[in-house]
Write a protein that holds these residues in place. Structure first.
Motif, PDB file in Angstrom:
ATOM      1  N   PHE A 107       0.963  -1.167  -0.030  1.00 56.65           N
ATOM      2  CA  PHE A 107       0.086  -0.191  -0.168  1.00 56.65           C
ATOM      3  C   PHE A 107       0.821   1.294  -0.052  1.00 56.65           C
ATOM      4  CE2 PHE A 107      -2.492  -3.497   2.116  1.00 56.65           C
ATOM      5  CZ  PHE A 107      -3.587  -3.175   1.399  1.00 56.65           C
ATOM      6  N   ASP A 108       0.324   2.315  -0.754  1.00 56.43           N
ATOM      7  CA  ASP A 108       0.771   3.608  -0.527  1.00 56.43           C
ATOM      8  C   ASP A 108       0.515   4.429   0.630  1.00 56.43           C
ATOM      9  OD1 ASP A 108       2.768   3.722  -3.149  1.00 56.43           O
ATOM     10  OD2 ASP A 108       0.697   3.609  -4.100  1.00 56.43           O
ATOM     11  N   PHE A 109       1.166   4.656   1.594  1.00 55.57           N
ATOM     12  CA  PHE A 109       0.843   5.137   2.805  1.00 55.57           C
ATOM     13  C   PHE A 109       1.793   6.196   3.263  1.00 55.57           C
ATOM     14  CE2 PHE A 109       4.139   1.987   4.230  1.00 55.57           C
ATOM     15  CZ  PHE A 109       4.794   2.771   5.136  1.00 55.57           C
ATOM     16  N   LYS A 110       1.390   7.057   4.157  1.00 56.24           N
ATOM     17  CA  LYS A 110       2.254   8.072   4.979  1.00 56.24           C
ATOM     18  C   LYS A 110       1.738   7.881   6.240  1.00 56.24           C
ATOM     19  CE  LYS A 110       1.559  12.692   4.283  1.00 56.24           C
ATOM     20  NZ  LYS A 110       1.792  14.084   3.897  1.00 56.24           N
ATOM     21  N   LEU A 111       2.908   7.721   7.218  1.00 55.11           N
ATOM     22  CA  LEU A 111       2.390   7.791   8.670  1.00 55.11           C
ATOM     23  C   LEU A 111       3.156   8.866   9.279  1.00 55.11           C
ATOM     24  CD1 LEU A 111       1.354   6.190  11.242  1.00 55.11           C
ATOM     25  CD2 LEU A 111       3.715   4.953  11.303  1.00 55.11           C
ATOM     26  N   LEU A 131      -2.533   7.111   0.262  1.00 52.35           N
ATOM     27  CA  LEU A 131      -2.014   7.794  -0.611  1.00 52.35           C
ATOM     28  C   LEU A 131      -2.416   7.188  -2.192  1.00 52.35           C
ATOM     29  CD1 LEU A 131       1.522   9.045   0.461  1.00 52.35           C
ATOM     30  CD2 LEU A 131      -0.612  10.276   0.974  1.00 52.35           C
ATOM     31  N   GLY A 132      -2.986   6.045  -1.954  1.00 54.26           N
ATOM     32  CA  GLY A 132      -3.435   5.302  -3.296  1.00 54.26           C
ATOM     33  C   GLY A 132      -4.737   5.378  -3.315  1.00 54.26           C
ATOM     34  N   ASP A 133      -5.209   4.975  -4.663  1.00 50.01           N
ATOM     35  CA  ASP A 133      -6.653   4.832  -5.207  1.00 50.01           C
ATOM     36  C   ASP A 133      -7.497   3.890  -4.521  1.00 50.01           C
ATOM     37  OD1 ASP A 133      -5.860   6.994  -6.851  1.00 50.01           O
ATOM     38  OD2 ASP A 133      -5.177   5.833  -8.181  1.00 50.01           O
ATOM     39  N   ARG A 134      -6.986   2.870  -3.902  1.00 46.61           N
ATOM     40  CA  ARG A 134      -7.898   1.481  -3.449  1.00 46.61           C
ATOM     41  C   ARG A 134      -7.850   1.664  -1.824  1.00 46.61           C
ATOM     42  NH1 ARG A 134      -3.485  -3.385  -4.662  1.00 46.61           N
ATOM     43  NH2 ARG A 134      -1.786  -2.668  -3.282  1.00 46.61           N
ATOM     44  N   LEU A 276      -8.881   2.516   5.197  1.00 49.18           N
ATOM     45  CA  LEU A 276      -9.007   3.862   4.753  1.00 49.18           C
ATOM     46  C   LEU A 276      -9.403   3.589   3.177  1.00 49.18           C
ATOM     47  CD1 LEU A 276      -6.088   5.795   6.253  1.00 49.18           C
ATOM     48  CD2 LEU A 276      -8.617   6.548   6.675  1.00 49.18           C
ATOM     49  N   ASP A 277     -10.374   4.582   2.815  1.00 46.20           N
ATOM     50  CA  ASP A 277     -10.486   4.605   1.163  1.00 46.20           C
ATOM     51  C   ASP A 277      -9.433   5.247   0.588  1.00 46.20           C
ATOM     52  OD1 ASP A 277     -12.555   2.444   1.225  1.00 46.20           O
ATOM     53  OD2 ASP A 277     -14.353   4.290   1.584  1.00 46.20           O
ATOM     54  N   GLY A 278      -9.388   5.240  -0.699  1.00 48.37           N
ATOM     55  CA  GLY A 278      -8.149   5.938  -1.173  1.00 48.37           C
ATOM     56  C   GLY A 278      -8.370   7.573  -1.045  1.00 48.37           C
TER      57      GLY A 278
END
Length: 291
Positions: A107-111, A131-134, A276-278
């Protein structure tokens, strides 16, 4: 490298490695409240748990027909964060997805973690960004360890844990590091005398149902200790090492939990998983007050 926060009462040290709080020192009474991480017992201080809390069954999970491996409590505690803001009393740390994390967690995340000192308290503000679309699935938690040697003559059994408000909570036992939902009990216990035997079956895990909790670790002789307050955690862990006898107790607010023993292994169906949604984000807070 450690970043230092300081006000008139407290001095806090936070390592860029894991954005881990490693010291919380009261300048007025000369007490260090955070366990100093003796590796003979447990070498950490206050790790951040992300993107899972606890252990996965066989340290694996399935997402979109692929199998991934993650060790206990995830990888955030073992990675270097970037400091994005720092003043005398507040600091913000950031961790972004990378090729290394995506091999374990796709997943594209930021913490983003922010620590703030106010008088005799330190507040923790955690924000997770998708940070992603899914949709993104994840767990988040804190694992602060508090010393039971606040003063040199302290004995481990001089301490007690107090839970407030006093109400009935679900206590979930652990079975081979996994939660056993088939053998839960209802606990109204609000006062726990600290002994090493208290942890002989691993952590005490309470399901909170996102209800407020105030947990205090207090020395019954001289009265010093800490209070952790959290408004909306899904679960709460109380832990120390066993049979090794480390001089600390962990008070742990969690917004996710370990796998249940009966898990299917599918990440999106994991018990108490966060989603979380995108391009959404979610904020989590708790605070520690020393006395």
């Amino acid at each position: 490298m450690a970043l230092i926060l300081e006000n008139e009462t407290l001095c806090a040290k936070i390592s860029e490695h894991g954005a881990e709080l490693t010291s919380l020192y009261n300048k007025k009474n000369g007490i260090e409240y955070i366990w100093q991480g003796d590796p003979a017992f447990w070498g950490r201080h206050s790790p951040v748990l992300f993107p899972i809390v606890g252990r996965l069954k066989n340290d694996t999970y399935e997402f979109e027909n692929k199998t991934y491996q993650l060790s206990q409590h995830g990888f955030a505690r073992d990675l270097d964060f970037t400091v994005t803001k720092a003043t005398d009393t507040t600091a913000t740390f950031e961790l972004l997805a990378s090729d290394e994390t995506k091999a374990k967690y796709p997943f594209d995340f930021k913490l983003v973690l922010t620590y703030t000192l106010t008088e005799n308290s330190i507040s923790f503000n955690y924000t997770v960004f998708d940070l992603g679309d899914r949709p993104m699935y994840y767990g988040l938690g804190a694992h602060p360890a508090f010393s039971t040697k606040l003063l040199p003559d302290d004995a481990y059994t001089d301490y007690q844990v107090e839970l407030a408000p006093e109400l009935k909570r679900k206590l979930i036992p652990l079975r081979a590091n996994l939660l056993d939902l088939e053998n839960t009990s209802a606990s109204k216990t609000s006062l726990l005398p600290v002994t090493h035997a208290l942890f002989k079956d691993d952590a005490l895990v309470y399901e909170l149902e996102e209800k407020p909790l105030k947990a205090t670790l207090r020395n019954t002789k001289h009265g010093h200790g800490v209070t952790l307050t959290v408004a909306d955690a899904k679960a709460f862990g109380i832990w120390s090492c066993y049979p090794a006898q480390g001089e600390f107790v962990c008070l742990e607010p969690w917004w996710a939990v370990a796998d249940i023993y009966q898990t299917t292994g599918k990440f999106k169906d994991k018990y108490l998983i966060e989603r979380l949604d995108g391009h959404q984000s979610k904020n989590y807070t708790f605070a520690i007050t020393v006395f």
